[in-house]
Design a protein around this motif. Sequence first.
Motif, PDB file in Angstrom:
ATOM      1  N   HIS A 182      40.283  34.927  34.455  1.00 19.22           N
ATOM      2  CA  HIS A 182      40.245  35.770  33.263  1.00 19.22           C
ATOM      3  C   HIS A 182      41.640  36.112  32.745  1.00 19.22           C
ATOM      4  O   HIS A 182      41.801  36.436  31.566  1.00 19.22           O
ATOM      5  CB  HIS A 182      39.497  37.078  33.562  1.00 19.22           C
ATOM      6  N   THR A 183      42.614  36.045  33.612  1.00 19.00           N
ATOM      7  CA  THR A 183      43.953  36.490  33.205  1.00 19.00           C
ATOM      8  C   THR A 183      44.695  35.452  32.384  1.00 19.00           C
ATOM      9  O   THR A 183      45.789  35.728  31.891  1.00 19.00           O
ATOM     10  CB  THR A 183      44.788  36.862  34.434  1.00 19.00           C
ATOM     11  N   ALA A 184      44.111  34.281  32.195  1.00 21.65           N
ATOM     12  CA  ALA A 184      44.727  33.296  31.305  1.00 21.65           C
ATOM     13  C   ALA A 184      44.635  33.742  29.857  1.00 21.65           C
ATOM     14  O   ALA A 184      45.420  33.295  29.008  1.00 21.65           O
ATOM     15  CB  ALA A 184      44.055  31.938  31.489  1.00 21.65           C
ATOM     16  N   HIS A 185      43.695  34.627  29.561  1.00 23.09           N
ATOM     17  CA  HIS A 185      43.543  35.106  28.190  1.00 23.09           C
ATOM     18  C   HIS A 185      44.663  36.100  27.871  1.00 23.09           C
ATOM     19  O   HIS A 185      44.989  36.963  28.692  1.00 23.09           O
ATOM     20  CB  HIS A 185      42.184  35.786  28.014  1.00 23.09           C
ATOM     21  N   PRO A 186      45.280  35.996  26.692  1.00 29.78           N
ATOM     22  CA  PRO A 186      46.437  36.849  26.379  1.00 29.78           C
ATOM     23  C   PRO A 186      46.123  38.340  26.263  1.00 29.78           C
ATOM     24  O   PRO A 186      47.038  39.161  26.281  1.00 29.78           O
ATOM     25  CB  PRO A 186      46.948  36.291  25.042  1.00 29.78           C
ATOM     26  N   ASP A 187      44.851  38.714  26.140  1.00 25.34           N
ATOM     27  CA  ASP A 187      44.511  40.134  26.084  1.00 25.34           C
ATOM     28  C   ASP A 187      44.348  40.752  27.471  1.00 25.34           C
ATOM     29  O   ASP A 187      44.117  41.957  27.585  1.00 25.34           O
ATOM     30  CB  ASP A 187      43.203  40.336  25.319  1.00 25.34           C
ATOM     31  N   ALA A 188      44.459  39.923  28.508  1.00 25.82           N
ATOM     32  CA  ALA A 188      44.203  40.394  29.865  1.00 25.82           C
ATOM     33  C   ALA A 188      45.470  40.882  30.551  1.00 25.82           C
ATOM     34  O   ALA A 188      46.574  40.399  30.278  1.00 25.82           O
ATOM     35  CB  ALA A 188      43.570  39.279  30.689  1.00 25.82           C
ATOM     36  N   ARG A 189      45.303  41.837  31.442  1.00 29.49           N
ATOM     37  CA  ARG A 189      46.344  42.266  32.360  1.00 29.49           C
ATOM     38  C   ARG A 189      45.831  42.020  33.768  1.00 29.49           C
ATOM     39  O   ARG A 189      44.743  42.446  34.135  1.00 29.49           O
ATOM     40  CB  ARG A 189      46.674  43.745  32.172  1.00 29.49           C
ATOM     41  N   GLY A 190      46.628  41.363  34.585  1.00 29.47           N
ATOM     42  CA  GLY A 190      46.201  41.071  35.948  1.00 29.47           C
ATOM     43  C   GLY A 190      46.737  39.724  36.386  1.00 29.47           C
ATOM     44  O   GLY A 190      47.659  39.183  35.760  1.00 29.47           O
ATOM     45  N   PRO A 191      46.180  39.153  37.465  1.00 28.76           N
ATOM     46  CA  PRO A 191      45.036  39.676  38.213  1.00 28.76           C
ATOM     47  C   PRO A 191      45.403  40.888  39.065  1.00 28.76           C
ATOM     48  O   PRO A 191      46.523  40.989  39.553  1.00 28.76           O
ATOM     49  CB  PRO A 191      44.615  38.492  39.090  1.00 28.76           C
ATOM     50  N   MET A 192      44.460  41.779  39.233  1.00 27.42           N
ATOM     51  CA  MET A 192      44.646  42.970  40.032  1.00 27.42           C
ATOM     52  C   MET A 192      43.768  42.885  41.271  1.00 27.42           C
ATOM     53  O   MET A 192      42.630  42.430  41.208  1.00 27.42           O
ATOM     54  CB  MET A 192      44.280  44.222  39.227  1.00 27.42           C
ATOM     55  N   ALA A 193      44.305  43.326  42.404  1.00 21.52           N
ATOM     56  CA  ALA A 193      43.499  43.415  43.613  1.00 21.52           C
ATOM     57  C   ALA A 193      42.386  44.430  43.397  1.00 21.52           C
ATOM     58  O   ALA A 193      42.486  45.307  42.530  1.00 21.52           O
ATOM     59  CB  ALA A 193      44.376  43.822  44.793  1.00 21.52           C
ATOM     60  N   HIS A 194      41.327  44.321  44.206  1.00 25.04           N
ATOM     61  CA  HIS A 194      40.180  45.202  44.009  1.00 25.04           C
ATOM     62  C   HIS A 194      40.566  46.668  44.097  1.00 25.04           C
ATOM     63  O   HIS A 194      40.134  47.490  43.287  1.00 25.04           O
ATOM     64  CB  HIS A 194      39.087  44.896  45.036  1.00 25.04           C
ATOM     65  N   ASP A 195      41.404  47.016  45.045  1.00 26.63           N
ATOM     66  CA  ASP A 195      41.809  48.413  45.184  1.00 26.63           C
ATOM     67  C   ASP A 195      42.615  48.872  43.973  1.00 26.63           C
ATOM     68  O   ASP A 195      42.495  50.022  43.542  1.00 26.63           O
ATOM     69  CB  ASP A 195      42.628  48.603  46.463  1.00 26.63           C
ATOM     70  N   GLN A 196      43.406  47.974  43.408  1.00 26.20           N
ATOM     71  CA  GLN A 196      44.206  48.320  42.235  1.00 26.20           C
ATOM     72  C   GLN A 196      43.335  48.562  41.011  1.00 26.20           C
ATOM     73  O   GLN A 196      43.534  49.535  40.276  1.00 26.20           O
ATOM     74  CB  GLN A 196      45.211  47.203  41.939  1.00 26.20           C
ATOM     75  N   ILE A 197      42.375  47.683  40.775  1.00 26.51           N
ATOM     76  CA  ILE A 197      41.541  47.851  39.586  1.00 26.51           C
ATOM     77  C   ILE A 197      40.573  49.020  39.765  1.00 26.51           C
ATOM     78  O   ILE A 197      40.220  49.710  38.799  1.00 26.51           O
ATOM     79  CB  ILE A 197      40.799  46.543  39.226  1.00 26.51           C
ATOM     80  N   ALA A 198      40.166  49.298  41.008  1.00 31.16           N
ATOM     81  CA  ALA A 198      39.344  50.486  41.274  1.00 31.16           C
ATOM     82  C   ALA A 198      40.142  51.752  40.978  1.00 31.16           C
ATOM     83  O   ALA A 198      39.622  52.706  40.382  1.00 31.16           O
ATOM     84  CB  ALA A 198      38.861  50.483  42.721  1.00 31.16           C
ATOM     85  N   ASP A 199      41.400  51.764  41.360  1.00 30.24           N
ATOM     86  CA  ASP A 199      42.260  52.913  41.070  1.00 30.24           C
ATOM     87  C   ASP A 199      42.463  53.065  39.563  1.00 30.24           C
ATOM     88  O   ASP A 199      42.445  54.185  39.032  1.00 30.24           O
ATOM     89  CB  ASP A 199      43.608  52.744  41.772  1.00 30.24           C
ATOM     90  N   ALA A 200      42.629  51.928  38.866  1.00 32.63           N
ATOM     91  CA  ALA A 200      42.801  51.971  37.411  1.00 32.63           C
ATOM     92  C   ALA A 200      41.536  52.495  36.731  1.00 32.63           C
ATOM     93  O   ALA A 200      41.611  53.253  35.752  1.00 32.63           O
ATOM     94  CB  ALA A 200      43.148  50.578  36.891  1.00 32.63           C
ATOM     95  N   PHE A 201      40.367  52.115  37.233  1.00 26.84           N
ATOM     96  CA  PHE A 201      39.106  52.600  36.675  1.00 26.84           C
ATOM     97  C   PHE A 201      38.995  54.112  36.872  1.00 26.84           C
ATOM     98  O   PHE A 201      38.662  54.857  35.951  1.00 26.84           O
ATOM     99  CB  PHE A 201      37.940  51.883  37.355  1.00 26.84           C
TER     100      PHE A 201
END
Length: 303
Positions: free
Chosen positions: A145-164
């Motif tokens: 998903h991070t190949a798309h220019p609107d994406a930020r990442g990839p994020m580890a699961h713990d990182q994206i859980a913290d961001a959520f």
Amino acid sequence: MVPTDGLSNPRTQVSPLRSALASQAKLWPEIRVELGGLESGWITAEAFFASDTMIEEYLDYEGSFSEGTDRKACGSLMMTDYAYVFALATVPAFLGFGILPDLSPSRFALLFHVTQDEHDGHMREVRRAHVRYLSGGFRASRTDHTAHPDARGPMAHDQIADAFCTAVQAHFEPLIEQLHARTKLSRNAFWRLVADALAGWFIEAGRRLDCQEAAKASAMAVLKRPGSPLNNRQLHYFDLSVRDRAGQPFSYTFRGRGGCCRFYTVEGGEYCSTCVLKDPRQRDDDLRQAMRRHLGLAGDEIA
């Protein structure tokens, strides 16, 4: 300069966020969640939270169904309804696709409407809203998903859980301040209702996406962050089992609530099936009886 908001850009590459929302719509059509602009009839969450008129009208609406509904109950019921919409809009994409959209109140638009909803066996009128993300930007845990220019990442699961978790707090804080000031219900009580809504939709999304264990783990990763107002010790998941007509075990996972919507305080109200105020033994007995009814069994057919 090439636009990268995922909305006006004529790129042929499909946004993973847009794809995730299209897949989500097939399983949860009751609330539309989409990308787009701020059109007539829509309002940003930021503008909604700041509108004295709209907040008061919403509180009055919640108090219009039962005699004696006090301001605290109006506030808790309003938060329950709004958090339901927010959780349905955000959890499936996060759980099923590892995608976290921009949840800023200024970029989260709402189109309110009224519909019928079943709550613990009773049909009631509820206020719902369709959701529109005004930004195509998103955070992603999947590398593809991070190949798309609107994406930020990839994020580890713990990182994206913290961001959520952080995004939820930033989204709800202004609404909680509004409702706390108007109803005098504690901020902590409102945060518990938000956490309950998210936990409920994690397990529901896990059922529909066939990933219940991952759903429970993801929910706890988001909601049990140290120092977060969403983190309370009462919120949890638990499993109950009964035997079906063939004598085989039938199990179901429930969310043990950390908060209370105060429905029991209104005329004709009662404790919700998994209310934090219910005695756990009585709660479990009641839920097992509901499971037996679901299986078409009388209460005394199975011990």
